[in-house]
Write a protein that holds these residues in place. Structure first.
Motif, PDB file in Angstrom:
ATOM      1  N   ALA A 109      -4.354   3.255 -12.619  1.00 40.05           N
ATOM      2  CA  ALA A 109      -5.954   3.610 -12.234  1.00 40.05           C
ATOM      3  C   ALA A 109      -5.977   4.656 -11.093  1.00 40.05           C
ATOM      4  N   ARG A 135     -14.106  -0.187 -15.085  1.00 44.00           N
ATOM      5  CA  ARG A 135     -13.470  -1.447 -14.557  1.00 44.00           C
ATOM      6  C   ARG A 135     -14.037  -2.684 -15.169  1.00 44.00           C
ATOM      7  N   ALA A 152      -7.359  -5.409  -3.925  1.00 45.44           N
ATOM      8  CA  ALA A 152      -6.213  -5.576  -3.742  1.00 45.44           C
ATOM      9  C   ALA A 152      -6.308  -7.387  -3.438  1.00 45.44           C
ATOM     10  N   GLU A 175      -9.676   2.182  -2.759  1.00 42.95           N
ATOM     11  CA  GLU A 175     -10.236   0.975  -3.206  1.00 42.95           C
ATOM     12  C   GLU A 175     -11.617   0.569  -2.485  1.00 42.95           C
ATOM     13  N   ARG A 213      -2.378  -6.331   1.785  1.00 41.74           N
ATOM     14  CA  ARG A 213      -2.759  -6.170   0.310  1.00 41.74           C
ATOM     15  C   ARG A 213      -1.347  -6.184  -0.450  1.00 41.74           C
ATOM     16  N   TYR A 240      -0.501  -5.113  -4.402  1.00 43.96           N
ATOM     17  CA  TYR A 240      -1.159  -4.307  -5.446  1.00 43.96           C
ATOM     18  C   TYR A 240      -0.068  -4.715  -6.745  1.00 43.96           C
ATOM     19  N   THR A 241      -0.435  -4.300  -7.919  1.00 40.91           N
ATOM     20  CA  THR A 241       0.260  -4.173  -9.070  1.00 40.91           C
ATOM     21  C   THR A 241       0.562  -2.766  -9.731  1.00 40.91           C
ATOM     22  N   VAL A 264       2.201   1.912  -3.520  1.00 37.63           N
ATOM     23  CA  VAL A 264       1.308   2.550  -4.391  1.00 37.63           C
ATOM     24  C   VAL A 264       0.927   4.005  -4.114  1.00 37.63           C
ATOM     25  N   HIS A 290      -2.838  -0.910 -10.629  1.00 41.31           N
ATOM     26  CA  HIS A 290      -3.442  -0.060  -9.434  1.00 41.31           C
ATOM     27  C   HIS A 290      -3.009   1.307  -9.420  1.00 41.31           C
ATOM     28  N   THR A 342       1.055  -1.361  -0.075  1.00 38.48           N
ATOM     29  CA  THR A 342      -0.095   0.083   0.006  1.00 38.48           C
ATOM     30  C   THR A 342       0.745   1.203  -0.052  1.00 38.48           C
ATOM     31  N   SER A 384       1.448   6.971  -6.664  1.00 37.66           N
ATOM     32  CA  SER A 384       0.389   7.640  -7.132  1.00 37.66           C
ATOM     33  C   SER A 384       0.032   9.031  -6.763  1.00 37.66           C
ATOM     34  N   ILE A 423     -10.510   1.598  -7.564  1.00 38.80           N
ATOM     35  CA  ILE A 423      -9.488   0.614  -8.300  1.00 38.80           C
ATOM     36  C   ILE A 423     -10.066  -0.703  -7.607  1.00 38.80           C
TER      37      ILE A 423
END
Length: 248
Positions: free
Chosen positions: A59, A83, A42, A34, A50, A52-53, A19, A56, A16, A23, A39
């Motif tokens: 997004a 989505r 996760a 989320e 969590r 993520y990739t 991300v 994410h 997290t 972002s 998004i």
């Protein structure tokens, strides 16, 4: 001897905090977005952390651009729908945002034209012939508002239609149509009824359109800034659209 191509390796799972850093959002904002469906959820590891990739992150960046272009509420709705939409529907939804901004710009440009015309006509007699007049339905359609909105503006003293005596049907001549366009642009810029009334009074009595012209130009500048922000978010939006159907 040529080397054997290696299969691409999947990117490592992101935390997290990773991300959030990439972002530009806080950790709590990432979790909130989320939860709101901006998004996708996760992946949870065995210890409930969590995972993520990079998609994410894209997004979230796409959401930032949409939020600045259309507002956070509409941006959340769009990202949630993108989505799970088909590729065609997702692309159409993004295109609709560009169309909306273009329409807003066009309306302000028309308001500027009306402002110049009103300034030129101040002190002159009635302008235009009956054939130039529009019904309330026609004017509402041209402005993209409801007829009840035009009636409300009339009640508030912002717009004065001509009336056909026998039927009491509202008809709007060129000057009234121009005023309606200015009212629409000022209201779209966030001006309240009292402020719009004051601007129109200045136009009609003082023949000083400088402040209204400044407001309209400011609105044009803000539309341009929103458009540029949306364009900058284009690559991230494309990544979301390409994975329409929830494949993120």
């Amino acid at each position: 001897m040529s080397e054997v191509p290696q299969a691409p390796q999947p990117s490592a799972p992101l935390r997290t905090v990773d991300v959030a850093r990439e972002s530009g959002y806080s950790v709590q904002q990432v979790r909130d977005l989320e939860r709101l469906g901006v998004i996708p959820p996760a992946v949870r590891s065995a210890n409930s952390y969590r995972s993520y990739t990079s998609l994410h992150i894209q997004a979230l960046r796409a959401y930032r651009g949409l939020a600045e272009a259309t507002g956070p509420v509409e941006a959340r709705r769009l990202l949630t729908e993108l989505r799970t939409a088909t590729l065609a529907d997702a692309a159409a939804a993004v295109n609709a945002v560009h169309v909306l901004l273009a329409r807003e710009r066009e309306e302000v440009l028309r308001a500027q034209q009306a402002l110049h015309a009103i300034g030129a006509e101040t002190g002159a007699g009635p302008v235009g012939q009956e054939s130039d007049a529009m019904t309330i339905t026609e004017l509402a359609g041209a402005l993209g508002v409801r007829t009840s909105t035009l009636r409300f503006w009339e009640e508030e003293g912002l717009l004065t239609p001509e009336r056909v005596t026998s039927l009491r049907a509202r008809r709007y001549g060129p000057a009234a149509v121009g005023t309606a366009r200015i009212v629409l642009a000022l209201r779209g810029a966030g001006y309240g009824i009292a402020a719009v009334r004051e601007a129109l009074t200045a136009l009609q009595q003082d023949n000083d359109p400088a402040e209204t012209a400044r407001v309209l130009q400011d609105r044009l500048d803000r539309i341009a800034a929103r458009t540029v922000t949306l364009l900058r978010a284009g690559a991230d939006l494309a990544a979301v659209v390409e994975r329409a159907g929830g494949r993120i």
